[in-house]
Design a protein around this motif. Structure first.
Motif, short mmCIF file in Angstrom:
data_model
loop_
_atom_site.label_atom_id
_atom_site.label_comp_id
_atom_site.label_asym_id
_atom_site.label_seq_id
_atom_site.Cartn_x
_atom_site.Cartn_y
_atom_site.Cartn_z
N LYS A 116 0.82 -1.22 0.00
CA LYS A 116 0.00 0.00 0.00
C LYS A 116 0.86 1.27 0.00
CE LYS A 116 -4.05 -2.09 1.98
NZ LYS A 116 -5.46 -1.79 2.08
N LEU A 156 -6.86 6.88 10.31
CA LEU A 156 -6.95 5.43 10.18
C LEU A 156 -5.53 4.88 10.19
CD1 LEU A 156 -9.42 3.60 9.77
CD2 LEU A 156 -9.11 3.82 7.31
N LYS A 158 -3.30 1.87 9.18
CA LYS A 158 -3.48 0.79 8.20
C LYS A 158 -2.19 -0.01 8.03
CE LYS A 158 -6.28 1.69 4.60
NZ LYS A 158 -6.88 2.41 3.45
N GLY A 163 -5.06 -6.06 3.81
CA GLY A 163 -6.05 -6.72 2.98
C GLY A 163 -7.14 -7.25 3.89
N GLY A 164 -8.37 -7.30 3.36
CA GLY A 164 -9.49 -7.85 4.14
C GLY A 164 -9.77 -7.05 5.40
N GLY A 165 -9.36 -5.79 5.42
CA GLY A 165 -9.64 -4.93 6.59
C GLY A 165 -8.78 -5.26 7.80
N MET A 168 -6.34 -2.70 10.51
CA MET A 168 -6.86 -1.35 10.27
C MET A 168 -7.57 -0.89 11.55
SD MET A 168 -9.49 -0.05 7.35
CE MET A 168 -9.24 -1.10 6.05
N GLU A 200 -3.63 7.25 7.41
CA GLU A 200 -4.43 7.97 6.43
C GLU A 200 -5.46 8.82 7.18
OE1 GLU A 200 -6.47 5.43 3.64
OE2 GLU A 200 -4.63 4.90 2.61
N LYS A 201 -5.78 9.95 6.62
CA LYS A 201 -6.91 10.73 7.14
C LYS A 201 -8.16 9.87 6.95
CE LYS A 201 -9.28 14.46 8.23
NZ LYS A 201 -9.25 14.84 9.65
N LEU A 203 -11.67 9.58 5.95
CA LEU A 203 -12.65 10.39 5.22
C LEU A 203 -14.05 10.05 5.74
CD1 LEU A 203 -11.37 10.17 1.52
CD2 LEU A 203 -10.72 11.77 3.31
N HIS A 208 -16.84 4.16 -2.22
CA HIS A 208 -15.71 3.36 -2.74
C HIS A 208 -16.05 3.10 -4.21
CE1 HIS A 208 -12.80 -0.20 -2.53
NE2 HIS A 208 -13.36 -0.26 -3.74
N GLN A 232 -20.86 -1.76 2.14
CA GLN A 232 -19.87 -2.58 2.83
C GLN A 232 -20.33 -2.84 4.25
OE1 GLN A 232 -16.17 -0.41 2.75
NE2 GLN A 232 -15.98 -0.54 0.53
N GLU A 275 -8.38 1.10 -6.78
CA GLU A 275 -9.49 1.51 -5.91
C GLU A 275 -9.34 2.96 -5.50
OE1 GLU A 275 -10.65 -2.71 -3.78
OE2 GLU A 275 -9.47 -1.30 -2.61
N GLU A 288 -5.90 1.94 -3.12
CA GLU A 288 -4.94 0.83 -3.28
C GLU A 288 -5.15 0.17 -4.64
OE1 GLU A 288 -5.33 -2.74 -1.03
OE2 GLU A 288 -7.48 -2.81 -1.21
N THR A 438 -19.74 4.38 2.30
CA THR A 438 -19.15 3.14 2.84
C THR A 438 -19.63 2.82 4.26
OG1 THR A 438 -17.23 4.42 3.57
CG2 THR A 438 -17.05 3.27 1.46
P1 ADP Z 1 -8.26 -3.62 2.74
O1 ADP Z 1 -7.26 -3.77 1.65
O2 ADP Z 1 -7.79 -4.11 4.08
O3 ADP Z 1 -9.63 -4.14 2.37
P2 ADP Z 1 -8.71 -0.87 1.89
O4 ADP Z 1 -7.62 0.12 1.96
O5 ADP Z 1 -9.04 -1.46 0.55
O6 ADP Z 1 -8.42 -2.05 2.96
O7 ADP Z 1 -10.03 -0.24 2.49
C1 ADP Z 1 -11.20 -0.99 2.69
C2 ADP Z 1 -12.35 -0.07 3.04
O8 ADP Z 1 -12.05 0.65 4.26
C3 ADP Z 1 -12.65 1.03 2.04
O9 ADP Z 1 -13.46 0.60 0.97
C4 ADP Z 1 -13.34 2.04 2.90
O10 ADP Z 1 -14.66 1.66 3.18
C5 ADP Z 1 -12.56 1.95 4.20
N1 ADP Z 1 -11.43 2.92 4.20
C6 ADP Z 1 -10.14 2.65 3.90
N2 ADP Z 1 -9.38 3.75 4.00
C7 ADP Z 1 -10.22 4.74 4.38
C8 ADP Z 1 -10.04 6.14 4.67
N3 ADP Z 1 -8.85 6.71 4.61
N4 ADP Z 1 -11.14 6.86 5.03
C9 ADP Z 1 -12.35 6.28 5.12
N5 ADP Z 1 -12.58 4.97 4.87
C10 ADP Z 1 -11.53 4.21 4.50
#
Ligand code: ADP
Length: 512
Positions: A116, A156, A158, A163-165, A168, A200-201, A203, A208, A232, A275, A288, A438
């Protein structure tokens, strides 16, 4: 073209790839763990080989075992599907050592875009806007906390390898920071063997929206348009649709160009997804890259008329993308619901077990990508995705109406599923107006009135099946009382494919 392909996966995606192989005249070789011996992908493949016990680290994640099967069966290609090893550069490297073609990007592109933070750095170099935050992993919690204050809460945390949340954590204040850091880094380490984190800030209520790209090995990269994946649960996609209800042609073009620029900078080839998060003012921010086929790829297939798996195979075989595809416009609208073996009334806890009865929906505009059948037991060991139900229509309204109709036809008993939940979502005025983000589904599920509605609907699926069961039992008793029990009548539904099953078992037992 290839002669024989090893499918290094299981479930519905393995079935999907086997189908593409069959259409292309390529022989398919499945692999399976002990609990997957009678899985649909094993029954459908031309050949199938055992690769170990149920835990995936002892079977589906074992590159040595996969390569052994590829070697012994003379495969000339390997398709990783999604999940498991799909984004691990060690698999394409092992394939290169064995001189078999990996159906996916080169390992260097996986490294450049799959991490990432590496992808965020590349994105900022090619002027693709990223979610505000750090471009590098942060070394210490103290340093991270200072950066969080600078970015502004909420932030956030991360995982770099995320992956898969997993790994985070949302942090709203200084007070929460130390424990969130500890939790996120230990979860990241357990999941990926890599504890590194970045910031990350956070949002507020973004959408998404992701861009499907295709890149051939000759430098041509095209965007096949977007998928809206804002529905989601706990940051994991549940419903996806294309086109997005909010994207203008201008924004689609801009996001497509950004995705293509990034893929090109990363030396990408094959199918991939870039994404983005999109805010209320329609500003987009890179999130990502997924360097593989996505779960939700059928949505793009339905609106473009293209077969992404066959295209992945063609690209890996060295074919060029046609020039006209620089501007593929979506036709109509498609929507997908991910059907899981899980219990919406019990915090979506997985609900493995035996499928006692199964009736698949069909009819105009309906596609079902499934990895299960009646009588099969959903194992406890893997992601409980049973199927993806996809509807296509001339308009968003028509595809939603078709999906609702198909969900009413869909009946799976013996295990709990989230089918009832989709019926509720698809009736919600806000969803119908496309006013989603989201967090929408989590808020919808938390609302007390709605959660009881959702429960009711899930219950009604169960009571419907209970009523159907009662009717079947009554009919059977009536039949027996009129005709008596005949010896040698066909055994119940579970064993309808017994001949096939036994035949396949023999084949498996005789494997080299
Ligand atoms: P993973 O790869 O673990 O699934 P992602 O980076 O793809 O994580 O993010 C998954 C979901 O988490 C996004 O679709 C969104 O809903 C939420 N998300 C991720 N980053 C942010 C952010 N900076 N602000 C708000 N929501 C976020």
């Amino acid at each position: 073209m290839f002669r024989k392909m090893l499918i290094a996966n299981r479930g519905e995606i393995a079935v999907r790839i086997i189908r593409a192989c069959r259409e292309l005249g390529i022989q398919s070789v499945a692999v399976f763990s002990d609990v997957d011996r009678a899985s649909l992908h094993v029954l459908l493949a031309d050949e199938a080989y055992a690769i170990g016990p149920a835990p995936s680290r002892e079977s589906y994640l074992r590159i040595d075992k996969l390569m052994d099967v590829a070697r012994r069966t003379s495969c000339d290609a390997v398709h990783p599907g999604y999940g498991f090893l799909a984004e691990n550069p060690a698999l394409p490297r092992a394939c290169a050592d064995e001189r078999v073609t990996f159906i996916g990007p080169p390992p260097e592109a996986m490294e450049a875009l799959g991490s990432k933070t590496a992808a965020r750095q590349l994105a900022s170099r090619v002027e693709v806007p990223t979610v505000p935050g750090t471009l590098d992993p942060v070394e210490t919690p103290e340093e991270a906390q200072v950066l969080a204050q600078h970015i502004g809460y909420p932030v956030l945390l991360k995982a770099v390898a995320g992956g898969g949340g997993m790994g985070m954590r949302l942090v709203a204040s200084d007070a929460e920071f130390p424990s969130a850091w500890r939790d996120a880094s230990s979860e990241a380490f357990n999941a990926f063997g890599d504890a590194r984190l970045y910031l990350e800030k956070y949002l507020s209520k973004p959408r998404h929206i992701e861009i499907q790209i295709l890149a051939d090995a000759h430098g041509r990269v095209v965007s096949l348009g977007e998928r809206e994946c804002s529905l989601q649960r706990r940051h994991q996609k549940v419903v996806e649709e294309a086109p997005s209800p909010v994207l203008t042609p201008e924004l689609r073009r801009k996001m497509g160009e950004a995705a293509v620029r990034l893929a090109r900078a990363g030396g990408y080839s094959n199918a991939g997804t870039v994404e983005f998060l999109v805010d209320a003012d329609l500003n987009f921010y890179f999130l990502e890259v997924n360097t593989r086929l996505q779960v939700e790829h059928p949505v793009t297939e339905q609106v473009t008329g293209l077969d992404l798996v066959k295209l992945q195979i063609a690209i890996a075989a060295g074919h060029r993308l046609p020039f006209e595809w620089q501007s593929v416009a979506p036709r109509g609208h498609a929507i997908e619901s991910r059907v899981y073996a899980e219990d919406p009334d019990n915090n979506f806890f997985p609900s493995p077990g035996k499928i006692l009865s199964h009736r698949a929906p069909s009819g105009p505009g309906i596609r079902l990508d499934e990895g299960v059948y009646e009588g099969w037991t959903v194992p406890t060991d893997y992601d409980p995705l049973l199927s993806k139900l996809i509807a296509w229509g001339n308009s968003r309204e028509e595809s939603i109406a078709r999906l609702r109709r198909a969900l009413e036809e869909y009946s799976i008993t013996g295990i709990k599923t989230n089918v009832g939940l989709f019926r509720c979502i698809l009736a919600e005025p806000e969803f119908l107006r496309g006013e989603i983000h989201t967090r929408w589904l989590d808020e919808f599920l938390r609302a007390p009135a709605r959660s009881s509605e959702t429960g009711k609907s899930a219950d009604s699926v169960e009571s419907h099946s209970a009523a159907a069961d009662a009717a079947l039992i009554a009919a059977a008793l009536c039949h027996i009382s009129q005709n008596g029990v005949k010896p040698g009548v066909a055994p119940p539904a579970e064993t309808t494919s017994r001949w096939k099953l036994e035949g396949r078992r023999e084949q498996l037992d005789r494997m080299p």
